[in-house]
Design an enzyme around this catalytic site. Structure first.
Site, short mmCIF file in Angstrom:
data_model
loop_
_atom_site.label_atom_id
_atom_site.label_comp_id
_atom_site.label_asym_id
_atom_site.label_seq_id
_atom_site.Cartn_x
_atom_site.Cartn_y
_atom_site.Cartn_z
N ASP A 59 0.88 -1.15 0.00
CA ASP A 59 0.00 0.00 0.00
C ASP A 59 0.93 1.21 0.00
OD1 ASP A 59 -2.40 1.61 0.50
OD2 ASP A 59 -1.58 1.83 2.52
N ASP A 77 -0.16 5.00 1.07
CA ASP A 77 -0.44 5.96 2.14
C ASP A 77 -0.32 5.32 3.52
OD1 ASP A 77 -0.95 7.75 0.11
OD2 ASP A 77 -3.13 7.59 0.27
#
Length: 193
Positions: free
Chosen positions: A14, A16
């Site tokens: 991922d 963020d």
């Protein structure tokens, strides 16, 4: 490669709050810029800094070329994420001259990840797309994310690692070990894999 050196065929991250400490769709505003060849720093319209967490560069150096690297982000600002990744320069590995003996050059973060699934929606859809594009079995995929809701990718057979306070070397290698325990290496009688 022996069992202790074995990596999954695909490692996905991922973005963020996993690779950097903000939400690209709410905390920063385009246009983005880098000052010269500044390493690991991009600035937004209001000089908000975007940078990878401290251990991310070393992790990328350690595994680049040994496995397929992917990004899986459900951001509502995929263009922002791509723009920043194209601008963000990952420092070169320390003391690692190229074939001509010249010091290594920094590399764009974007270029470390041949597979990118960056768009809103379920991470299950991201991994189904990765599987279609690469042919890599889900059991050969390892995923790092800061949101526990994305653990649902385990229903596909992906190994999920929850990251808190950003990816660091300890959480990364702990995740690799978790994947290795789920996927023990079978060796022949002469010790070859």
């Amino acid at each position: 490669m022996n069992g202790a050196d074995c990596l999954p065929s695909l490692i996905a991250f991922d973005i963020d709050y996993t690779l950097w400490d903000l939400w690209i769709d709410t905390h920063v505003q385009a246009p983005f810029r880098r000052t010269g060849n500044t390493l690991n720093q991009v600035l937004d319209r209001y000089n908000q800094e975007i940078a990878f967490y401290p251990d991310v560069s070393k992790i990328l150096h350690d595994i680049s070329g040994k496995t397929t690297l992917a990004l899986c982000s459900r951001t509502n600002a995929p263009d922002y994420a791509r723009d920043v990744l194209r601008l963000l320069l990952v420092p070169p590995p320390p003391n690692d001259p190229d074939a001509d003996g010249a010091p290594p050059e920094p590399k764009r973060a974007f270029d470390y990840f041949p597979q990118k699934e960056i768009y809103p929606g379920s991470k299950i859809n991201h991994f189904k797309a990765l599987h279609r594009k690469t042919g890599i079995p889900y059991s050969e995929m390892l995923f790092y994310d800061d949101e526990s809701r994305n653990k649902d990718v385990e229903s596909l057979g992906v190994t999920f690692v929850l990251v808190s306070s950003g990816l660091n070397s300890r959480s990364f290698w702990g995740g690799v070990e978790k994947w290795r325990k789920k996927n023990p290496v079978v060796t022949s009688s002469d010790g070859e894999v």
